[in-house]
Scaffold this active site. Sequence first.
Site, PDB file in Angstrom:
ATOM      1  CG  LEU A 284     -16.764 -29.147   8.846  1.00 36.70           C
ATOM      2  CD1 LEU A 284     -17.846 -29.132   7.774  1.00 36.70           C
ATOM      3  CD2 LEU A 284     -15.726 -28.101   8.550  1.00 36.70           C
TER       4      LEU A 284
ATOM      5  CD  GLU B 202     -10.871 -28.172   9.139  1.00 34.43           C
ATOM      6  OE1 GLU B 202     -11.427 -27.071   9.378  1.00 34.43           O
ATOM      7  OE2 GLU B 202     -11.389 -29.025   8.396  1.00 34.43           O
TER       8      GLU B 202
ATOM      9  CG  HIS C 114     -11.168 -31.783  -2.745  1.00 37.28           C
ATOM     10  ND1 HIS C 114     -12.020 -31.024  -3.489  1.00 37.28           N
ATOM     11  CD2 HIS C 114     -11.690 -31.844  -1.508  1.00 37.28           C
ATOM     12  CE1 HIS C 114     -13.036 -30.646  -2.744  1.00 37.28           C
ATOM     13  NE2 HIS C 114     -12.864 -31.124  -1.538  1.00 37.28           N
TER      14      HIS C 114
ATOM     15  CE1 TYR D 216     -10.831 -26.926   2.345  1.00 39.72           C
ATOM     16  CE2 TYR D 216     -11.141 -29.291   2.470  1.00 39.72           C
ATOM     17  CZ  TYR D 216     -11.286 -28.099   1.790  1.00 39.72           C
ATOM     18  OH  TYR D 216     -11.887 -28.073   0.561  1.00 39.72           O
TER      19      TYR D 216
ATOM     20  CD  GLU E 270     -13.685 -31.424   9.415  1.00 40.93           C
ATOM     21  OE1 GLU E 270     -13.495 -31.626   8.206  1.00 40.93           O
ATOM     22  OE2 GLU E 270     -13.266 -30.417  10.008  1.00 40.93           O
TER      23      GLU E 270
ATOM     24  CD  GLN F  12     -13.440 -34.557   5.410  1.00 37.62           C
ATOM     25  OE1 GLN F  12     -13.999 -33.582   4.937  1.00 37.62           O
ATOM     26  NE2 GLN F  12     -14.069 -35.432   6.163  1.00 37.62           N
TER      27      GLN F  12
END
Length: 756
Positions: free
Chosen positions: A470, A472, A543, A498, A441, A494
């Site tokens: 998008l 995985e 994140h 994920y 992505e 990313q």
Amino acid sequence: MARLAHVGNAGLVTTPQNLDERFRDAVSSLPLPEARRAPGDAVRDGSTLTGARALELFDAQLASRHLDLAARWLRSFNEGFYTIGSSGHEGNAAVAAALLPTDPALLHYRSAAFFSARAKSLPDAARDVLRGVVASAREPIAGGRHKVFGSADLNIVPTTSTVASHLPRAVGLAFSIERPRSDSRWPRDAIAMASFGDASANHAAATAALNSAGWFEHSGVRLPLLLICEDNGLGISVPTPDGWLAAMLESRPGLRYTSADGCDLAATYDAATEAAGYVRRERRPAVLHLSTVRLMGHAGADAEVAYRTADEIARDLARDPLVGTARLLVEAGLLGPEEVIGRYDEVGWQVRKVAEEVLGEPKLANVAEVVAPLAPRRPLRAAHRITEVATRALGPGAAARSRAFGGKLPEQSGPLTLAQTINATLTDALAYDPGVLVFGEDVGRKGGVYGVTKHLQERFGDERVFDTLLDETTILGLALGAGLDGLLPVPEIQYLAYLHNAEDQLRGEAATMSFFSSGAYKNPMVVRVAGLAYQQAFGGHFHNDNSVAVLRDIPGLVLAVPSRPSDAAPMLRSCLASAASDGSVCVFLEPIALYHTRDLHQQGDNEWLAPYSGPGAWTTEHVPIGRARTYPLGNAQDLTIITYGNGLRMSLRVAAQLAEQGYGSRVVDLRWLNPLPVNDLVREAAATGRVLIVDETRRSGGVGEGVLAALVDGGFVGAARRIASADSLIPLGPAAQHVLVGEDAITQGAHALLAR
Ligand SMILES: Cc1ncc(C[n+]2csc(CCOP(=O)(O)OP(=O)(O)O)c2C)c(N)n1
Ligand SMILES: [Mg+2]
């Protein structure tokens, strides 16, 4: 007349004996033909299936049925270990006939007829299958590790027991077959075929594959993929609602839908020939929906009666595909009923004979035999490959390399960050190996969320560096297919968080392929994953995910965590070389917080940067998989700090202060979390007798547990402490520091140990 057997008072099940008797009864009462057809003619008006072909396929169907009966016979005296059968699905012999033998096939577990039809001979097929059933070490594909349908010679790629998990790979395989190149494992006109059950069609992995196939078609990407849904109306005990499969499959954008009666050999052959022809000609995806039945329950131990009525079971029995083909052949005058039964008995005898032969064969005898194909790592070969690549990059490849970098070589660009170093290493990889593909992505036009893949698409084009949809599961599926077909995929996930929703594609698929195929099929890949915590600007759990346990316990998987530029380049080269030469599945986990870090001790010291090494240094700076790096500070005698990733930078900072206070330490960067550098860490621990483990993953299930266990296993008798992150998800903003390992905790831990 044959009857369904009574099981206590509970009701009715179909036993092998019932099925056998029913077949004989049904065939004996078939009406004789009015006219005979020649073997070269259509077996039925309007069909393209000839009588001769139908006879061959009937043999495959018979073999399939008898393999089921033999598996249950072997089970009855504990010599067989697998009884999920193919009875009722024997129509898939016609699917095999509709394909070329060079078309890679990823099969549903009810595919003995397909397998037999593609095999060189029925005894060969029977031997392969029954060796699987008895877990014989001589089984030619999985070597007794599992009962699979697979064969390198027959282009049958083994699939796992996780339903639908092979479908994203099938998409990837179709995708890579279609790429223009000369070294594909399969011919240019090949199509990828994958089959699955009706209940499996609802699985997330199936919907990912159906969606991505449609997405590629919609985007104009050619995808020669034939999906076969074998719909017996049940998933173990759960009925598929009437009409659901047709409605769901038909409504898939970008996917051509056709259907046929899978119990009718001629109809299945015609529909499969037509669908395969379309896929081969147009290079576009299609799904063929076959209605089948399931005879004798889901598996040997399944008492259908608990969830099906006698009428329902009888309705399926009335559609027995073997009786269907017998009727076809008798009506065509190609066989009389007695000849059908004679053939049935002959095949049955052959299969039973093979069953008797294989049941005494040796099984896998010890751990070494079981694990042999798991991680056949040949470090010397990988090192040699790096030298070869370097030699080429210095010599004949120098001009191309310079072009790839736009004339500005990274070794002439001064010290680089981690992100820049990975970018340069990927550029080098793309430049020297045309099989390397970089995708994920936002990796293409944008060049990655953190700029790690910047300019790669400009340098190498969107055939080799591309953005995906998008999903995985699809990203890893593309890698699984591309790797199988001889490419060297470098997919990007990313964020580590994920990966978790798609990790079965790594765990169940990528990591098992070698195990279930004794290395005959491999899916090399280097999965780049941005992860770990400590991002200042972009907080919150997803994140800053630090869950790596799920990757550490996958046997054979390589998990690399480069923490600084000087290691990142050689470690990435090692992963690429190991993938290329050994088929390794590597995860390259990049600490996001260190991507753009420049300094180590003081602002402006630029000590976290490193100059990029040109090819002349690649051999000397080679980092073998599973080797740690030690940094001695001061006298290096008082304390050993074992760490990795963000922990390395924090530990080096703390160790520098300790050195100023007169305490010497050695900081060990594990660099590889799977396999752990056990020898290195035990040796470095023993050197001081005091070990501080600085582990940025969680206390429970984190890397530190593995390090402690390795120390104990390795006989370490000194003092050990562990600093780890809290058993918490990562909160947004400054609160993150409460749960993550910080320098204060490291300092305290070090002093506590030094006081002992
Ligand atoms: C992901 C996953 N979940 C559950 C199972 C257990 N399981 C094995 S077969 C099966 C039913 C599959 O039904 P279907 O796809 O219709 O195939 P059939 O057995 O009917 O041919 C289930 C639930 C599994 N193998 N994989
Ligand atoms: Mg089913």
